[in-house]
Scaffold this active site. Structure first.
Site, short mmCIF file in Angstrom:
data_model
loop_
_atom_site.label_atom_id
_atom_site.label_comp_id
_atom_site.label_asym_id
_atom_site.label_seq_id
_atom_site.Cartn_x
_atom_site.Cartn_y
_atom_site.Cartn_z
N LYS A 1 2.13 -4.11 6.68
CA LYS A 1 2.75 -3.96 5.08
C LYS A 1 3.95 -3.40 5.07
O LYS A 1 4.92 -4.30 4.33
CB LYS A 1 1.75 -2.87 4.38
CG LYS A 1 0.50 -3.01 4.25
CD LYS A 1 0.11 -4.14 3.28
CE LYS A 1 -1.44 -4.69 3.42
NZ LYS A 1 -1.58 -6.07 2.91
N TYR B 1 -1.88 -1.65 11.02
CA TYR B 1 -2.30 -2.48 9.64
C TYR B 1 -0.89 -1.87 8.72
O TYR B 1 -0.42 -2.55 7.97
CB TYR B 1 -3.47 -1.81 9.28
CG TYR B 1 -3.71 -1.78 7.65
CD1 TYR B 1 -3.98 -2.65 6.90
CD2 TYR B 1 -3.35 -0.52 6.82
CE1 TYR B 1 -4.10 -2.60 5.58
CE2 TYR B 1 -3.22 -0.47 5.47
CZ TYR B 1 -3.71 -1.67 4.91
OH TYR B 1 -3.78 -1.70 3.42
N SER C 1 0.69 -1.21 -0.01
CA SER C 1 -0.07 0.06 0.09
C SER C 1 0.91 1.07 0.05
O SER C 1 1.84 1.23 0.60
CB SER C 1 -0.90 -0.05 1.10
OG SER C 1 -1.27 1.20 1.63
C1 UD1 Z 1 -6.89 4.22 4.05
C2 UD1 Z 1 -5.61 3.67 4.53
C3 UD1 Z 1 -4.65 2.76 3.58
C4 UD1 Z 1 -5.46 1.32 3.13
C5 UD1 Z 1 -6.79 2.00 2.84
C6 UD1 Z 1 -7.76 0.93 2.46
C7 UD1 Z 1 -4.51 5.49 6.03
C8 UD1 Z 1 -3.54 6.56 6.06
N1 UD1 Z 1 -4.48 4.88 4.84
O1 UD1 Z 1 -6.53 4.71 3.06
O2 UD1 Z 1 -3.55 2.43 4.10
O3 UD1 Z 1 -4.83 1.01 2.35
O4 UD1 Z 1 -7.62 2.76 3.84
O5 UD1 Z 1 -8.49 0.41 3.58
O6 UD1 Z 1 -5.13 5.12 7.00
N2 UD1 Z 1 -13.01 10.21 3.82
C9 UD1 Z 1 -13.89 11.08 3.96
N3 UD1 Z 1 -15.05 10.73 4.63
C10 UD1 Z 1 -15.48 9.34 4.82
C11 UD1 Z 1 -14.47 8.42 4.55
C12 UD1 Z 1 -13.29 8.73 4.32
O7 UD1 Z 1 -14.01 12.28 4.02
O8 UD1 Z 1 -16.46 8.72 5.19
C13 UD1 Z 1 -11.78 10.82 3.40
C14 UD1 Z 1 -10.44 10.69 4.05
O9 UD1 Z 1 -10.56 11.57 5.15
C15 UD1 Z 1 -9.60 10.45 3.06
C16 UD1 Z 1 -10.42 9.84 1.87
O10 UD1 Z 1 -11.50 10.24 2.04
O11 UD1 Z 1 -9.03 11.71 3.03
C17 UD1 Z 1 -9.89 8.51 1.42
O12 UD1 Z 1 -10.17 7.79 2.84
P1 UD1 Z 1 -10.43 6.28 2.58
O13 UD1 Z 1 -11.08 5.84 1.64
O14 UD1 Z 1 -10.59 5.72 4.00
O15 UD1 Z 1 -8.87 5.81 2.39
P2 UD1 Z 1 -7.44 6.38 2.93
O16 UD1 Z 1 -7.47 6.89 4.16
O17 UD1 Z 1 -6.70 7.18 1.82
#
Ligand code: UD1
Length: 341
Positions: free
Chosen positions: A153, A149, A124
């Protein structure tokens, strides 16, 4: 034959489809802890072939030996089997270290005994933490993991490197995924989150269909053009196709290197707000959303430089964001039709 661990999961199932489309025979091993046996029917409806399936836990060495005895033709492994929820890993670290590391070590132990030529490992972009610069190349420094997690990795990458450097008689390709999203265009397979989704797209599509009241956007005070976080959202079918390239490269000895690492992303950073806008534009469906506070541990911005994968693996992300959003929506609607969600 290719062994796909975690092959009924989200990325695993899409990869099994692409492997079968490319002519590979596949055996899946999965303990169904975060997936469903019906995924096999979806794969069959898309490809015409129901893959071989063994229900087992990859941390169970006895079961894994039995699997290799039963399928002596396994030449390559793609290892998806792992727990992947960041928040849960903070609460249950031992579960994460046990599942993710013991699975990998069992496979590495068994590969020489059964003449397996290579293993593709799901890593990742989390290994880069908050990168010093974007886009991120494979040479960017590895930052200390912020969750168990993420640490699994990093440790897994180190274990594979040490094993290869010890002279193990096989190769490895490590794939660092950015943010996989979307579903197969047939809507036969897709992401099926357990409980309340933690990731952006499943939460967004569940909100769009009315399961959730509104989507929380975690922060709009980041140092980005619109203040929301930036990610590299990569279509899951494109991602799956990279695995077919990686397996081919290992099994056909196309490279001298015994271990290779590739970033898998589009090369384009998109903000959370831009992604919501893309979904609404592509589907015509409004997503009720509200800006709330930042989510602890979130990275501000990260996107890939995928040139190494483009040039060396011969792979490139092709799907448009709008098509990817339409596929995610079609999948959510299919789940509703089937009465699953
Ligand atoms: C996370 C993990 C990553 C993992 C991936 C898959 C971290 C830093 N990264 O990615 O290692 O492989 O999940 O499970 O923890 N967001 C919102 N509202 C929501 C959900 C998300 O605004 O309800 C935003 C988050 O703040 C982020 C973006 O959407 O900025 C993507 O979030 P998400 O889909 O959870 O993925 P990551 O956090 O990038």
């Amino acid at each position: 034959m290719i062994l796909v661990t975690g092959g009924t999961g989200y990325i695993g199932s899409h990869t099994v489809v692409e492997l079968q489309n490319a002519g590979y025979r596949v055996v899946i091993v999965d303990n169904l802890s975060n997936s469903n046996i019906e995924v096999l029917d979806g794969i069959r409806r898309i490809t015409g072939i129901r893959p071989e399936f063994v229900e087992a836990d990859c941390t169970d060495m006895v079961a894994m030996k039995a699997l290799f005895d039963r399928y002596p033709g396994i030449k390559g492994i793609i290892n998806f089997a792992a727990s992947k929820a960041v928040g849960e890993s903070v609460e249950k670290p031992v579960l994460y270290y046990r599942n993710n590391l013991n699975t990998l070590m069992n496979l590495l132990d068994l590969m020489p005994e059964y003449g397996v030529k290579g293993i593709v490992f799901s890593s990742s972009c989390t290994v880069y933490g908050e990168p010093d610069e974007n886009p991120v190349t494979e040479q960017a420094p590895i930052k200390k993991a912020t969750s168990p997690y993420g640490n699994t990795k990093q440790i897994s990458e180190e274990i594979i490197t040490d094993v290869i450097n010890s002279g193990a008689p096989f190769k490895s390709v490590i794939l660092r995924y950015f943010n996989p999203v979307g579903a197969h265009p047939s809507a036969e397979i897709g992401e099926l989150p357990n409980g309340v989704p933690q990731n952006l797209i499943p939460y967004l599509t569940q909100t769009a269909i009315g399961i959730r009241k509104e989507l929380s956007v975690f922060g709009d005070d980041y140092d980005t053009p619109d203040g929301s976080c930036i990610r590299d959202f990569i279509n899951v079918v494109d991602l799956a196709k990279a695995h077919v390239k990686a397996v081919g490269r290992m099994l056909e000895d196309k490279s001298e290197a015994k271990i290779e690492i590739f970033n898998l992303g589009t090369g384009v950073g998109l903000s959370v707000k831009e992604l919501i806008a893309s979904f609404e534009r592509a589907t015509g469906v409004k997503v009720p959303h509200r800006i709330v506070g930042r989510r602890p541990g979130d990275i501000e911005k990260v996107w890939a430089n995928p040139e190494y994968a483009n040039n060396v693996l011969g792979w490139k992300a092709e799907a448009s964001v709008d098509d990817t959003m339409r596929s995610a929506w079609a999948w959510q609607c299919r789940l509703r039709e089937r009465g699953i969600m």
